[in-house]
Design a protein around this motif. Structure first.
Motif, PDB file in Angstrom:
ATOM      1  N   LEU A 190       0.823  -1.205   0.000  1.00  0.00           N
ATOM      2  CA  LEU A 190       0.000   0.000   0.000  1.00  0.00           C
ATOM      3  C   LEU A 190       0.862   1.262   0.000  1.00  0.00           C
ATOM      4  O   LEU A 190       0.503   2.274  -0.595  1.00  0.00           O
ATOM      5  CB  LEU A 190      -0.937   0.011   1.209  1.00  0.00           C
ATOM      6  CG  LEU A 190      -2.030   1.084   1.187  1.00  0.00           C
ATOM      7  CD1 LEU A 190      -3.108   0.713   0.182  1.00  0.00           C
ATOM      8  CD2 LEU A 190      -2.639   1.274   2.575  1.00  0.00           C
ATOM      9  N   TRP A 191       2.008   1.188   0.672  1.00  0.00           N
ATOM     10  CA  TRP A 191       2.925   2.338   0.688  1.00  0.00           C
ATOM     11  C   TRP A 191       3.341   2.696  -0.742  1.00  0.00           C
ATOM     12  O   TRP A 191       3.428   3.875  -1.093  1.00  0.00           O
ATOM     13  CB  TRP A 191       4.159   2.025   1.531  1.00  0.00           C
ATOM     14  CG  TRP A 191       3.900   1.312   2.813  1.00  0.00           C
ATOM     15  CD1 TRP A 191       4.375   0.086   3.186  1.00  0.00           C
ATOM     16  CD2 TRP A 191       3.134   1.781   3.943  1.00  0.00           C
ATOM     17  NE1 TRP A 191       3.951  -0.249   4.454  1.00  0.00           N
ATOM     18  CE2 TRP A 191       3.189   0.776   4.945  1.00  0.00           C
ATOM     19  CE3 TRP A 191       2.416   2.947   4.203  1.00  0.00           C
ATOM     20  CZ2 TRP A 191       2.554   0.899   6.175  1.00  0.00           C
ATOM     21  CZ3 TRP A 191       1.771   3.082   5.429  1.00  0.00           C
ATOM     22  CH2 TRP A 191       1.838   2.061   6.393  1.00  0.00           C
ATOM     23  N   HIS A 192       3.608   1.674  -1.555  1.00  0.00           N
ATOM     24  CA  HIS A 192       3.972   1.911  -2.949  1.00  0.00           C
ATOM     25  C   HIS A 192       2.848   2.619  -3.693  1.00  0.00           C
ATOM     26  O   HIS A 192       3.085   3.543  -4.483  1.00  0.00           O
ATOM     27  CB  HIS A 192       4.285   0.585  -3.646  1.00  0.00           C
ATOM     28  CG  HIS A 192       5.636   0.032  -3.322  1.00  0.00           C
ATOM     29  ND1 HIS A 192       6.786   0.542  -3.851  1.00  0.00           N
ATOM     30  CD2 HIS A 192       6.019  -0.982  -2.516  1.00  0.00           C
ATOM     31  CE1 HIS A 192       7.837  -0.135  -3.400  1.00  0.00           C
ATOM     32  NE2 HIS A 192       7.384  -1.063  -2.586  1.00  0.00           N
ATOM     33  N   ALA A 193       1.615   2.164  -3.459  1.00  0.00           N
ATOM     34  CA  ALA A 193       0.468   2.782  -4.132  1.00  0.00           C
ATOM     35  C   ALA A 193       0.334   4.246  -3.726  1.00  0.00           C
ATOM     36  O   ALA A 193       0.093   5.119  -4.568  1.00  0.00           O
ATOM     37  CB  ALA A 193      -0.805   2.011  -3.799  1.00  0.00           C
ATOM     38  N   ALA A 194       0.475   4.527  -2.444  1.00  0.00           N
ATOM     39  CA  ALA A 194       0.328   5.891  -1.952  1.00  0.00           C
ATOM     40  C   ALA A 194       1.386   6.809  -2.559  1.00  0.00           C
ATOM     41  O   ALA A 194       1.087   7.940  -2.968  1.00  0.00           O
ATOM     42  CB  ALA A 194       0.403   5.915  -0.425  1.00  0.00           C
ATOM     43  N   VAL A 195       2.622   6.325  -2.613  1.00  0.00           N
ATOM     44  CA  VAL A 195       3.703   7.141  -3.179  1.00  0.00           C
ATOM     45  C   VAL A 195       3.493   7.352  -4.675  1.00  0.00           C
ATOM     46  O   VAL A 195       3.668   8.460  -5.200  1.00  0.00           O
ATOM     47  CB  VAL A 195       5.071   6.476  -2.902  1.00  0.00           C
ATOM     48  CG1 VAL A 195       6.181   7.144  -3.711  1.00  0.00           C
ATOM     49  CG2 VAL A 195       5.391   6.549  -1.415  1.00  0.00           C
ATOM     50  N   ALA A 196       3.092   6.297  -5.386  1.00  0.00           N
ATOM     51  CA  ALA A 196       2.876   6.417  -6.832  1.00  0.00           C
ATOM     52  C   ALA A 196       1.771   7.417  -7.150  1.00  0.00           C
ATOM     53  O   ALA A 196       1.842   8.149  -8.146  1.00  0.00           O
ATOM     54  CB  ALA A 196       2.539   5.051  -7.425  1.00  0.00           C
ATOM     55  N   LEU A 197       0.745   7.456  -6.304  1.00  0.00           N
ATOM     56  CA  LEU A 197      -0.396   8.342  -6.535  1.00  0.00           C
ATOM     57  C   LEU A 197      -0.215   9.722  -5.907  1.00  0.00           C
ATOM     58  O   LEU A 197      -0.973  10.641  -6.203  1.00  0.00           O
ATOM     59  CB  LEU A 197      -1.672   7.703  -5.972  1.00  0.00           C
ATOM     60  CG  LEU A 197      -2.159   6.441  -6.682  1.00  0.00           C
ATOM     61  CD1 LEU A 197      -3.188   5.714  -5.821  1.00  0.00           C
ATOM     62  CD2 LEU A 197      -2.752   6.785  -8.041  1.00  0.00           C
ATOM     63  N   GLY A 198       0.762   9.840  -4.998  1.00  0.00           N
ATOM     64  CA  GLY A 198       0.966  11.098  -4.303  1.00  0.00           C
ATOM     65  C   GLY A 198      -0.138  11.424  -3.324  1.00  0.00           C
ATOM     66  O   GLY A 198      -0.513  12.592  -3.155  1.00  0.00           O
ATOM     67  N   VAL A 199      -0.666  10.401  -2.651  1.00  0.00           N
ATOM     68  CA  VAL A 199      -1.762  10.594  -1.692  1.00  0.00           C
ATOM     69  C   VAL A 199      -1.397   9.965  -0.352  1.00  0.00           C
ATOM     70  O   VAL A 199      -0.556   9.064  -0.291  1.00  0.00           O
ATOM     71  CB  VAL A 199      -3.076   9.971  -2.212  1.00  0.00           C
ATOM     72  CG1 VAL A 199      -3.489  10.604  -3.527  1.00  0.00           C
ATOM     73  CG2 VAL A 199      -2.946   8.455  -2.358  1.00  0.00           C
ATOM     74  N   PRO A 200      -2.000  10.400   0.751  1.00  0.00           N
ATOM     75  CA  PRO A 200      -1.764   9.750   2.038  1.00  0.00           C
ATOM     76  C   PRO A 200      -2.306   8.316   2.013  1.00  0.00           C
ATOM     77  O   PRO A 200      -3.332   8.044   1.382  1.00  0.00           O
ATOM     78  CB  PRO A 200      -2.560  10.611   3.030  1.00  0.00           C
ATOM     79  CG  PRO A 200      -2.775  11.916   2.333  1.00  0.00           C
ATOM     80  CD  PRO A 200      -2.870  11.591   0.874  1.00  0.00           C
ATOM     81  N   PRO A 201      -1.652   7.383   2.718  1.00  0.00           N
ATOM     82  CA  PRO A 201      -2.125   5.995   2.725  1.00  0.00           C
ATOM     83  C   PRO A 201      -3.577   5.850   3.167  1.00  0.00           C
ATOM     84  O   PRO A 201      -4.302   4.990   2.664  1.00  0.00           O
ATOM     85  CB  PRO A 201      -1.164   5.301   3.701  1.00  0.00           C
ATOM     86  CG  PRO A 201       0.077   6.123   3.671  1.00  0.00           C
ATOM     87  CD  PRO A 201      -0.393   7.541   3.464  1.00  0.00           C
TER      88      PRO A 201
END
Length: 379
Positions: A190-201
């Protein structure tokens, strides 16, 4: 001055470049020091203070009321399924999900659930609200299977690390709620998804009953995941963790590394950039590679085993997933490692080229949409 992640080591000409998984990372010196100095207590008796600090911090990041450390993501997922499912209940999950194909069938074996894979109909690794409502069905005769749970995965590992955006997540969760399904989110990356999208987890967990996140995939902790949810869920989860042999004593030694790992979330952007560079370099050399969304690069080849051997002999360690070669960037790699890997792999041989370039879906050439043929999906 180089950043700590880039200064970890230099590339030696005879050292293999290990791209098998982002779980091969070693704990940093800062992690080792934190582990050595951690304040500890018996977590089974009256909680370990460092472990509790980690749990509270993760709960805050995920927008959950409480959280519980577990030795592995697979245990975290299993705890959630054991809590949410009655024996014989069916649960839905996107095809190729980790809970379906990479956890030794514990969803059925230990949680008593009947898995029902959903074909991708909203993009690689993703299912639509319509598909969820259709699969949930309606109440039938007493002898019919009850569907009570939806398991989501973000990022979807077997689909090539594909990301589900907040609005997509919210729509699917709303459909599940409308069909009276509970929702568990496998957020190992999930951390990867948050960073890729530029959003808080926390924007990627809205509406779920439980979520599992991993500290050793990309963040570099040596071991550990965290499962989060309501206070009532975590109270039962602690009992289930003990039932499964996951009770720990002075767990702060491990939790301390997890706290340091959380400080490294932003550096995952480096892994994503290196994955894009790796994919672009492979395409320039004639390999059939899609554009990675996170840190997983999938290569479509005609001779899977032969290609893996060729890479190994050239000094590049790779794994297989969904009928393709999988290469994963991680914190222990440098820019020089990516250059070395590309040089060692070299141009594709005609006999190894697959027929068409892969999508980011992680499906091998000729595979049916949404049906993953997994190699090392658990890594």
């Amino acid at each position: 001055m180089r950043s700590p992640s880039r200064a970890r080591r230099s590339t030696a000409s005879d050292r293999p470049v290990d791209l098998r998984s982002d779980t091969v990372t070693r704990p940093t010196k800062q992690m080792r020091a934190a582990m050595a100095d951690a304040e500890v207590g018996d977590d089974v008796l009256d909680r370990d203070p460092t472990m509790r600090e980690l749990e509270v911090r993760v709960a805050g990041l995920l927008g959950a009321a409480d959280a519980l450390w577990t030795p592995s993501g697979s245990m975290g997922n299993l705890i959630a399924l054991m809590h949410h499912l009655g024996r014989g209940d069916a649960f839905l999950a996107p095809a190729g999900a980790h809970v379906l194909d990479a956890e030794l069938g514990t969803a059925a074996w230990l949680a008593g659930g009947m898995p029902r894979p959903l074909e991708y109909d909203a993009g690689p690794g993703k299912v639509s609200p319509t598909a969820v409502r259709r699969a949930a069905g309606s109440i039938g005769p007493y002898y019919t299977l009850r569907t009570t749970l939806l398991c989501l995965e973000n990022t979807h590992n077997a689909a090539g690390g594909t990301v589900t955006a907040p609005e997509e997540h919210a729509a699917v969760v709303a459909a599940a709620r409308g069909a009276k399904l509970r929702v568990h989110l496998d957020g190992a990356r999930l951390w990867h998804a948050a960073v890729a999208l530029g959003v808080p987890p926390g924007t990627l967990t809205v509406g779920v009953d439980s979520v599992q996140v991993c500290l050793s995939k990309g963040l570099g902790a040596p071991v550990g995941s965290v499962v989060a949810g309501s206070v009532e869920f975590i109270a039962e989860a602690r009992r289930l963790r003990k039932m499964l042999g996951g009770g720990v004593r002075q767990g702060g030694v491990l939790a301390a590394a997890g706290l340091v790992a959380l400080d490294r979330i932003d550096r995952l952007a480096e892994d994503h950039e290196r994955a894009k560079r790796l994919a672009a370099g492979l395409r320039e050399r004639g390999w059939l590679v899609g554009e990675p969304q996170t840190n997983i690069v999938l290569v479509a080849v005609a001779d899977l085993d032969g290609t893996i051997r060729r890479f190994e002999e050239a000094g590049v360690r790779a794994s297989t997933m969904s009928g393709q070669v999988r290469l994963m960037t991680h914190a222990d790699l440098t820019d020089a490692d990516i250059t070395a890997a590309l040089e060692r792999i070299g141009p594709v041989e005609p006999s190894r080229a697959a027929g068409s370039a892969p999508a980011v879906s992680g499906r091998g050439a000729g595979a049916r949409p949404g049906r993953a043929v997994l190699g090392q999906a658990g890594n």
